[in-house]
Write an enzyme that holds these catalytic residues in place. Sequence first.
Site, short mmCIF file in Angstrom:
data_model
loop_
_atom_site.label_atom_id
_atom_site.label_comp_id
_atom_site.label_asym_id
_atom_site.label_seq_id
_atom_site.Cartn_x
_atom_site.Cartn_y
_atom_site.Cartn_z
N TYR A 225 -35.15 -9.09 27.64
CA TYR A 225 -34.88 -10.53 27.59
C TYR A 225 -35.69 -11.20 26.47
O TYR A 225 -35.15 -11.93 25.64
CB TYR A 225 -35.20 -11.18 28.94
CG TYR A 225 -35.15 -12.68 28.92
CD1 TYR A 225 -33.94 -13.37 28.91
CD2 TYR A 225 -36.33 -13.43 28.91
CE1 TYR A 225 -33.90 -14.75 28.87
CE2 TYR A 225 -36.30 -14.83 28.89
CZ TYR A 225 -35.08 -15.48 28.86
OH TYR A 225 -35.05 -16.85 28.82
N ALA B 49 -27.75 -19.49 27.94
CA ALA B 49 -28.42 -18.23 27.62
C ALA B 49 -28.16 -17.23 28.73
O ALA B 49 -27.74 -17.60 29.84
CB ALA B 49 -29.93 -18.44 27.48
N1 LIG Z 1 -35.26 -20.96 33.45
C1 LIG Z 1 -36.45 -20.75 32.91
O1 LIG Z 1 -37.48 -20.64 33.61
C2 LIG Z 1 -36.61 -20.65 31.42
C3 LIG Z 1 -37.87 -20.39 30.90
C4 LIG Z 1 -38.03 -20.33 29.53
C5 LIG Z 1 -36.92 -20.52 28.71
N2 LIG Z 1 -35.69 -20.75 29.23
C6 LIG Z 1 -34.55 -20.97 28.32
O2 LIG Z 1 -34.08 -22.29 28.56
C7 LIG Z 1 -32.68 -22.35 28.29
C8 LIG Z 1 -31.95 -22.97 29.46
O3 LIG Z 1 -32.17 -22.16 30.61
P1 LIG Z 1 -31.63 -22.56 32.06
O4 LIG Z 1 -32.67 -22.17 33.04
O5 LIG Z 1 -31.08 -23.93 32.02
O6 LIG Z 1 -30.42 -21.50 32.20
P2 LIG Z 1 -29.51 -21.24 33.48
O7 LIG Z 1 -29.68 -22.29 34.50
O8 LIG Z 1 -29.69 -19.80 33.85
O9 LIG Z 1 -28.07 -21.41 32.86
C9 LIG Z 1 -27.57 -20.53 31.90
C10 LIG Z 1 -26.31 -21.12 31.32
O10 LIG Z 1 -25.79 -20.23 30.33
C11 LIG Z 1 -24.42 -20.02 30.60
N3 LIG Z 1 -23.99 -18.71 30.14
C12 LIG Z 1 -24.57 -17.52 30.36
N4 LIG Z 1 -23.83 -16.53 29.81
C13 LIG Z 1 -22.76 -17.12 29.24
C14 LIG Z 1 -21.63 -16.64 28.52
N5 LIG Z 1 -21.44 -15.33 28.27
N6 LIG Z 1 -20.73 -17.54 28.06
C15 LIG Z 1 -20.88 -18.85 28.31
N7 LIG Z 1 -21.93 -19.37 28.98
C16 LIG Z 1 -22.85 -18.51 29.44
C17 LIG Z 1 -24.31 -20.13 32.10
O11 LIG Z 1 -22.97 -20.35 32.46
P3 LIG Z 1 -22.40 -19.87 33.91
O12 LIG Z 1 -22.87 -20.89 34.90
O13 LIG Z 1 -20.93 -19.85 33.72
O14 LIG Z 1 -22.98 -18.50 34.18
C18 LIG Z 1 -25.21 -21.33 32.36
O15 LIG Z 1 -24.57 -22.54 32.10
C19 LIG Z 1 -32.28 -20.92 27.94
O16 LIG Z 1 -32.29 -20.77 26.53
C20 LIG Z 1 -33.37 -20.08 28.52
O17 LIG Z 1 -33.52 -18.84 27.84
C21 LIG Z 1 -35.52 -20.83 30.58
#
Ligand SMILES: NC(=O)c1ccc[n+]([C@@H]2O[C@H](COP(=O)([O-])OP(=O)(O)OC[C@H]3O[C@@H](n4cnc5c(N)ncnc54)[C@H](OP(=O)(O)O)[C@@H]3O)[C@@H](O)[C@H]2O)c1
Length: 297
Positions: free
Chosen positions: A127, A62
């Site tokens: 977002y 994401a």
């Molecule tokens: N983190 C939180 O606190 C939180 C809270 C609520 C919900 N969520 C949701 O939980 C899910 C997982 O979040 P997370 O924290 O694991 O995310 P994260 O650590 O920020 O990782 C985001 C991932 O998405 C990839 N990505 C972003 N843009 C991209 C693009 N254009 N093409 C291909 N890949 C892309 C990134 O790749 P790169 O490494 O190459 O950038 C990375 O692997 C998401 O749906 C998020 O919205 C997260």
Amino acid sequence: VTVRILQFGATGQLAREMLDRTGDEAAVTALSRADVDLTQPDAIRRAILDARDVDLVVNAAAYTAVDKAESEPDLAYAVNARAPEAMAKACQARGVPLVHISTDMVFSGAKAGAYVETDPPAPLHVYGASKLLGEQAVLGACDRALVGRVTWLFSAYGQNFLQIMLRLAASQPVLKVVDDQRGRATASADVAAFLIAQAGRLAQAPAGAPEWGLLHLVGPTAATRLEMAQALFEVAGLSPTIEPVPTSAFPTPARRALNAELDSTRLQAVFGLQLRPWREALEAVVGQMGVTRGGAA
Ligand SMILES: NC(=O)c1ccc[n+]([C@@H]2O[C@H](COP(=O)([O-])OP(=O)(O)OC[C@H]3O[C@@H](n4cnc5c(N)ncnc54)[C@H](OP(=O)(O)O)[C@@H]3O)[C@@H](O)[C@H]2O)c1
């Protein structure tokens, strides 16, 4: 039998926890940004339709830069709304189910109690709005789709609240921590363990089954950011000076909801389980981070 999962995202917090659990139960093939750029719907479609063996698709990627999204709305909508829509359409065409991850940030925080899946969303920022559009597109295009909403993901990987608190504690004499935001923080490890354990069931569940639709993937208990920070330092054996502050002390481009609490009744009802209480998960994650009593490793 091994369930074959095709996953978007290889480097993120949740993506890495999924990869850590790839094995006999479920084999995860992760697509990184270099494999598929999520701003390219055609590449997404091809990845799903051309994959050799796939029983379940998981979107663990994401655009997660909540504040930056205010100045990059086109990119946020492309990755968080149009990309999952393309995944859902391709999954529907291929006849494989889709798990998509979303967030508490689809809600405004104005509700008095914990949010249930049927509560009307009202995002406060780009977002949240982009994630809401993604949810709706996924559920509209694919009749075997699970949209799991998580809150304040934390893990030993990547940048999250725990690493930020440890870093600040090591560099600032007084640590300001907000005491008026409340939520049920989710360990990325627990989401990954849930998805791996349920992958076989999800791969089999027909359209119309109770497994599909919105699902709040959080534990049974809530805490404020301050309470989480205090627990973190207690477990890590650190004792920084903490000053509790309101959210208004940290003005951000995207306004944060004070009530981020999701309710997990549906998780218990449909899957017959709860995730670990946040405190238990936090202890495990801090152990994994190699934080020793008296300092960060
Ligand atoms: N983190 C939180 O606190 C939180 C809270 C609520 C919900 N969520 C949701 O939980 C899910 C997982 O979040 P997370 O924290 O694991 O995310 P994260 O650590 O920020 O990782 C985001 C991932 O998405 C990839 N990505 C972003 N843009 C991209 C693009 N254009 N093409 C291909 N890949 C892309 C990134 O790749 P790169 O490494 O190459 O950038 C990375 O692997 C998401 O749906 C998020 O919205 C997260």
